[in-house]
Design a protein around this motif. Structure first.
Motif, PDB file in Angstrom:
ATOM      1  N   MET A 167      10.125  13.661  67.904  1.00  0.00           N
ATOM      2  CA  MET A 167      10.919  14.754  67.352  1.00  0.00           C
ATOM      3  C   MET A 167      11.188  14.524  65.871  1.00  0.00           C
ATOM      4  SD  MET A 167      14.729  14.185  68.881  1.00  0.00           S
ATOM      5  CE  MET A 167      15.710  12.734  68.516  1.00  0.00           C
ATOM      6  N   ASP A 168      10.542  13.508  65.293  1.00  0.00           N
ATOM      7  CA  ASP A 168      10.648  13.235  63.865  1.00  0.00           C
ATOM      8  C   ASP A 168       9.315  13.562  63.193  1.00  0.00           C
ATOM      9  OD1 ASP A 168      11.046  12.348  61.327  1.00  0.00           O
ATOM     10  OD2 ASP A 168      11.345  10.233  61.838  1.00  0.00           O
ATOM     11  N   PRO A 169       9.217  14.697  62.495  1.00  0.00           N
ATOM     12  CA  PRO A 169       7.941  15.061  61.876  1.00  0.00           C
ATOM     13  C   PRO A 169       7.440  14.066  60.839  1.00  0.00           C
ATOM     14  CG  PRO A 169       9.440  16.945  61.943  1.00  0.00           C
ATOM     15  CD  PRO A 169      10.239  15.732  62.304  1.00  0.00           C
TER      16      PRO A 169
ATOM     17  N   ARG B 139      19.209   9.671  55.780  1.00  0.00           N
ATOM     18  CA  ARG B 139      19.498  10.850  56.596  1.00  0.00           C
ATOM     19  C   ARG B 139      20.151  10.434  57.910  1.00  0.00           C
ATOM     20  NH1 ARG B 139      15.977  15.638  55.139  1.00  0.00           N
ATOM     21  NH2 ARG B 139      16.626  16.413  57.177  1.00  0.00           N
ATOM     22  N   THR B 140      20.956  11.300  58.456  1.00  0.00           N
ATOM     23  CA  THR B 140      21.665  11.011  59.711  1.00  0.00           C
ATOM     24  C   THR B 140      21.193  11.888  60.856  1.00  0.00           C
ATOM     25  OG1 THR B 140      23.412  12.574  59.108  1.00  0.00           O
ATOM     26  CG2 THR B 140      23.719  10.262  58.467  1.00  0.00           C
ATOM     27  N   ASP B 141      20.075  12.618  60.653  1.00  0.00           N
ATOM     28  CA  ASP B 141      19.596  13.532  61.698  1.00  0.00           C
ATOM     29  C   ASP B 141      18.457  12.942  62.516  1.00  0.00           C
ATOM     30  OD1 ASP B 141      17.622  13.522  59.820  1.00  0.00           O
ATOM     31  OD2 ASP B 141      17.460  15.710  59.630  1.00  0.00           O
ATOM     32  N   GLY B 142      18.214  11.646  62.372  1.00  0.00           N
ATOM     33  CA  GLY B 142      17.170  10.999  63.169  1.00  0.00           C
ATOM     34  C   GLY B 142      15.778  11.139  62.608  1.00  0.00           C
ATOM     35  N   THR B 143      15.633  11.636  61.365  1.00  0.00           N
ATOM     36  CA  THR B 143      14.320  11.769  60.750  1.00  0.00           C
ATOM     37  C   THR B 143      14.314  11.065  59.400  1.00  0.00           C
ATOM     38  OG1 THR B 143      14.731  13.777  59.451  1.00  0.00           O
ATOM     39  CG2 THR B 143      14.179  14.070  61.785  1.00  0.00           C
ATOM     40  N   HIS B 144      13.102  10.904  58.862  1.00  0.00           N
ATOM     41  CA  HIS B 144      12.928  10.377  57.508  1.00  0.00           C
ATOM     42  C   HIS B 144      12.215  11.422  56.653  1.00  0.00           C
ATOM     43  CE1 HIS B 144      14.543   6.637  58.751  1.00  0.00           C
ATOM     44  NE2 HIS B 144      13.491   6.227  59.441  1.00  0.00           N
ATOM     45  N   LEU B 145      12.574  12.680  56.853  1.00  0.00           N
ATOM     46  CA  LEU B 145      11.961  13.764  56.098  1.00  0.00           C
ATOM     47  C   LEU B 145      12.540  13.831  54.692  1.00  0.00           C
ATOM     48  CD1 LEU B 145      11.932  16.635  58.757  1.00  0.00           C
ATOM     49  CD2 LEU B 145       9.934  15.482  57.808  1.00  0.00           C
ATOM     50  N   GLY B 146      11.709  14.308  53.776  1.00  0.00           N
ATOM     51  CA  GLY B 146      12.208  14.587  52.449  1.00  0.00           C
ATOM     52  C   GLY B 146      12.974  15.895  52.443  1.00  0.00           C
ATOM     53  N   GLN B 147      13.692  16.150  51.354  1.00  0.00           N
ATOM     54  CA  GLN B 147      14.475  17.378  51.251  1.00  0.00           C
ATOM     55  C   GLN B 147      13.544  18.573  51.284  1.00  0.00           C
ATOM     56  OE1 GLN B 147      17.213  17.333  48.006  1.00  0.00           O
ATOM     57  NE2 GLN B 147      17.763  19.483  48.202  1.00  0.00           N
ATOM     58  N   SER B 148      13.866  19.566  52.121  1.00  0.00           N
ATOM     59  CA  SER B 148      12.996  20.727  52.278  1.00  0.00           C
ATOM     60  C   SER B 148      13.002  21.564  51.014  1.00  0.00           C
ATOM     61  CB  SER B 148      13.431  21.579  53.467  1.00  0.00           C
ATOM     62  OG  SER B 148      14.734  22.087  53.239  1.00  0.00           O
TER      63      SER B 148
ATOM     64  N   LYS C 255       4.495  10.804  61.406  1.00  0.00           N
ATOM     65  CA  LYS C 255       3.049  10.799  61.180  1.00  0.00           C
ATOM     66  C   LYS C 255       2.682  10.403  59.748  1.00  0.00           C
ATOM     67  CE  LYS C 255       3.004  15.797  60.172  1.00  0.00           C
ATOM     68  NZ  LYS C 255       4.401  16.032  60.599  1.00  0.00           N
ATOM     69  N   ASP C 256       3.675  10.276  58.879  1.00  0.00           N
ATOM     70  CA  ASP C 256       3.436   9.984  57.464  1.00  0.00           C
ATOM     71  C   ASP C 256       3.074   8.508  57.297  1.00  0.00           C
ATOM     72  OD1 ASP C 256       3.390   9.763  54.736  1.00  0.00           O
ATOM     73  OD2 ASP C 256       5.276  10.830  54.401  1.00  0.00           O
ATOM     74  N   ALA C 257       1.801   8.241  56.986  1.00  0.00           N
ATOM     75  CA  ALA C 257       1.345   6.855  56.833  1.00  0.00           C
ATOM     76  C   ALA C 257       1.848   6.224  55.544  1.00  0.00           C
ATOM     77  CB  ALA C 257      -0.186   6.809  56.874  1.00  0.00           C
ATOM     78  N   LEU C 258       2.306   7.033  54.582  1.00  0.00           N
ATOM     79  CA  LEU C 258       2.783   6.518  53.293  1.00  0.00           C
ATOM     80  C   LEU C 258       4.304   6.504  53.212  1.00  0.00           C
ATOM     81  CD1 LEU C 258       0.269   8.363  50.916  1.00  0.00           C
ATOM     82  CD2 LEU C 258       0.069   6.081  51.935  1.00  0.00           C
ATOM     83  N   LEU C 259       4.955   6.644  54.367  1.00  0.00           N
ATOM     84  CA  LEU C 259       6.408   6.746  54.369  1.00  0.00           C
ATOM     85  C   LEU C 259       7.066   5.529  53.722  1.00  0.00           C
ATOM     86  CD1 LEU C 259       8.980   8.230  55.286  1.00  0.00           C
ATOM     87  CD2 LEU C 259       8.780   7.051  57.496  1.00  0.00           C
TER      88      LEU C 259
ATOM     89  N   PHE D 237      20.265  19.261  66.187  1.00  0.00           N
ATOM     90  CA  PHE D 237      20.717  19.500  67.552  1.00  0.00           C
ATOM     91  C   PHE D 237      19.703  20.347  68.321  1.00  0.00           C
ATOM     92  CE2 PHE D 237      24.617  18.869  65.027  1.00  0.00           C
ATOM     93  CZ  PHE D 237      25.110  17.735  65.670  1.00  0.00           C
ATOM     94  N   GLU D 238      19.072  21.301  67.622  1.00  0.00           N
ATOM     95  CA  GLU D 238      18.012  22.100  68.248  1.00  0.00           C
ATOM     96  C   GLU D 238      16.864  21.195  68.675  1.00  0.00           C
ATOM     97  OE1 GLU D 238      17.600  25.328  68.942  1.00  0.00           O
ATOM     98  OE2 GLU D 238      19.573  26.012  68.243  1.00  0.00           O
ATOM     99  N   ARG D 239      16.457  20.299  67.768  1.00  0.00           N
ATOM    100  CA  ARG D 239      15.334  19.409  68.070  1.00  0.00           C
ATOM    101  C   ARG D 239      15.676  18.456  69.208  1.00  0.00           C
ATOM    102  NH1 ARG D 239      14.597  15.969  64.610  1.00  0.00           N
ATOM    103  NH2 ARG D 239      16.206  16.401  63.060  1.00  0.00           N
ATOM    104  N   LEU D 240      16.898  17.928  69.202  1.00  0.00           N
ATOM    105  CA  LEU D 240      17.310  16.996  70.251  1.00  0.00           C
ATOM    106  C   LEU D 240      17.375  17.687  71.605  1.00  0.00           C
ATOM    107  CD1 LEU D 240      18.258  14.142  70.899  1.00  0.00           C
ATOM    108  CD2 LEU D 240      20.599  14.866  70.404  1.00  0.00           C
ATOM    109  N   GLU D 241      17.930  18.902  71.622  1.00  0.00           N
ATOM    110  CA  GLU D 241      18.017  19.632  72.888  1.00  0.00           C
ATOM    111  C   GLU D 241      16.629  19.974  73.420  1.00  0.00           C
ATOM    112  OE1 GLU D 241      20.166  23.649  74.720  1.00  0.00           O
ATOM    113  OE2 GLU D 241      19.929  23.395  72.559  1.00  0.00           O
TER     114      GLU D 241
END
Length: 560
Positions: free
Chosen positions: A212-214, A245-254, A217-221, A265-269
């Motif tokens: 649930m963490d997009p 981040r506190t949402d369980g992901t390591h995404l950059g700012q959208s 897949k980032d190999a350069l994270l 919460f949507e992703r977790l549910e």
């Protein structure tokens, strides 16, 4: 004489020592042992030994059933069914449970084949063939989702990873990825619409796992200053912010805002629901779809009629009939009122939900006219466009005042209309058939095109009524010069049991109003005053002279 006595004494002592040693050795080995120490008499088992032996025997006997529970149906069995299974104690009970398990899911219980069971094992075989890595395919995350929900509507596959342009909701910018796949389902019952599931293979072993963490897949994270997002490239954000981040992901700012589907919460549910067996969407009436009601039945009749729209879409008119005398009326504000809740679900043979509708039907009557209303039926109709094929229809009706309910189940065989073959819609006997105002064409219950056609589901009419006959004919061969159809329609009414011809009539198709090669519509009203009570058959013969093709639709009706 002394030497002889001494020898005898020594011999006696030796014999006595040998006897005592033999007795002591036997005592050490136990009283029920042979010379080699083996027990000669079986001792009773202790309670602990008995339990151990019974447990071993139970495990041996349960092996095929354990495999069925933990492998074959582990993803689709509900918690209630699993609990019930654990209470079973004999193989006979387990066999009956398995039989009922598949029967509850059979879309066509009246046939020998169980399409759901066949589709389920096909999915398992497919998963084992396509998703196996270090573990069997059915155990892999992709295999589990495929077995539970079937093939996705869309797959975005990146089997080698590599260069990847992030979508804006993930921050945009270019990076390099591990192998990954995105599966999209347009609809999953109990979860919602437009469900996107992502699988990543960070170990490069072919074992994709659902995430649930997009950013997984980032190999350069974890590579500094590599694979930056658009905001990071412009200096408006730092890559280190991803790890705060506190949402369980390591995404950059959208870039441009975060859609609701990316809410933590949507992703977790959604992630949690995908781990569970398919759930029931409408709890109150849906429960009756999967069970057999054996008491408080509310009689109901259901009819499906098929009208061609396009080659890939057929209008399926589902008509539901209830007898008012079976409903309970309640006096409210001077009006007698009955209320019926209707829930219907259409699924494919593989149990994928195609359409769900629910509605409330209210029958009102002034108190003084209630007796006249009770003797009449009430009808409800829903029009659903479906692609040609086989479907399963479940209809549940519930009388809100009386509490009675019923579950009706039938197969929908939606026909395919070939452009090169003469074809027809369903032959409908109607008790109301009339033109509708221009603004109502194509809308509302019982409206087919420009006409209101209310079916008489039981095909039973009184002799003082007129019986409506409605039929659409398709795909006549056009004349090369005029592009008009050329054919003949013959009507014949016979009385069942005697084959006596009561009525005969024929008409040229070219002379019928609005007749075209693509479609000819038949709307007739047949007076029944001259017909005696009994059962009759309407036989039609439709001939296309240009293509030399013939159709023979027919149906029976009853006059009372």
């Amino acid at each position: 004489m002394r030497p002889a006595r001494l020898w005898i004494s020594c011999l006696a002592v030796s014999l006595l020592f040998a006897v005592n040693f033999s007795y002591a050795e036997k005592k050490d080995k136990g009283p029920n042992t042979d010379a080699e120490g083996r027990e000669t008499i079986a001792k009773p088992l202790t309670e602990r030994q008995k339990r151990k032996r019974e447990e071993k025997l139970r495990k041996e006997l349960e092996t095929p059933y354990r495999k069925w529970l933990n492998e074959d149906v582990t993803y689709i069995i509900t918690d209630e069914e699993r609990t019930a299974w654990k209470r079973l104690s004999t193989d006979e009970e387990r066999e009956q449970f398995i039989e009922q398990f598949w029967l509850r899911r059979d879309p066509t219980p009246d046939t020998l084949e169980n399409e759901f069971k066949e589709e389920h094992y096909r999915r398992i075989a497919y998963a084992n063939e396509h998703y196996a890595s270090g573990i069997p395919g059915w155990k892999a995350d992709r295999g589990r989702i495929y077995i539970t929900y079937g093939p996705p509507d869309e797959i975005e596959s990146h089997p080698s990873g590599g260069s990847y342009e992030r979508p804006m909701e993930e921050g945009g910018g270019q990076t390099s990825t591990y192998p990954f796949e995105k599966w999209r389902y347009r609809y999953i019952e109990g979860i919602g619409n437009d469900i996107n599931i992502e699988f990543v293979d960070p170990t490069m072993t072919g074992e994709y796992r659902m995430t649930m963490d997009p950013s997984e897949k980032d190999a350069l994270l974890y590579v500094p200053n590599a694979g930056l997002t658009l905001m990071e490239q412009m200096g408006m954000a730092s890559k280190t912010d991803r790890f705060n981040r506190t949402d369980g992901t390591h995404l950059g700012q959208s870039f441009g805002g975060t859609p609701a589907s990316m809410n933590e919460f949507e992703r977790l549910e959604r992630f949690s629901k995908l781990q569970k067996p398919p759930v029931v969407k409408f709890k109150d009436l849906e429960a009756a779809v999967s069970s057999h009601i054996t008491f408080n039945l509310l009689p109901v009749k259901v009819q499906a009629d098929y009208i061609k729209v396009t080659n890939s879409s057929v209008l399926t008119n589902v008509t539901i009939q209830l007898q008012n005398k079976d409903l309970q009326f309640q006096l409210k504000d001077g009006v007698q009122k009955a209320v019926v809740n209707i829930y219907a679900r259409i699924t494919t043979m593989s149990r994928r939900v195609v359409n769900v509708f629910e509605d409330t039907v209210t029958i009102d009557s002034p108190k003084e006219l209630l007796q006249a209303v009770i003797i009449k039926p009430s009808l409800y109709q829903k029009s659903i466009p479906l692609a040609p094929g086989m479907y399963r229809l479940n209809v549940v009706v519930k009388d809100i005042v009386g509490g009675n309910m019923n579950n009706y189940e039938t197969a929908l065989n939606v026909p395919h209309f070939d452009d090169e073959k003469l074809a027809s819609s369903s032959l409908i006997f109607a008790d109301v058939m009339e033109k509708v105002p221009t603004r109502s064409i194509g809308t509302g219950q019982f409206v087919v095109g420009s006409s209101k056609v209310r079916p008489r589901i039981d095909n039973t009419f009184r002799h003082d009524e007129k019986m409506g006959i409605y039929l659409q004919l398709y795909n006549f061969g056009p004349d090369e010069k005029t592009q008009k159809p050329s054919g003949l329609i013959e009507y014949e009414v016979t009385k069942n049991g005697t084959n006596e011809k009561i009525f005969e009539f024929s008409e040229e198709i070219a002379k019928m109003p609005d007749a075209s090669a693509q479609q000819v519509t038949i709307e007739k009203l047949l007076p029944l005053q001259t017909l005696k009570p009994g059962q009759y058959t309407l036989k039609m013969r439709v001939t296309d002279r240009n293509r030399n093709q013939t159709l023979t639709p027919s149906a029976t009706f009853t006059v009372t």
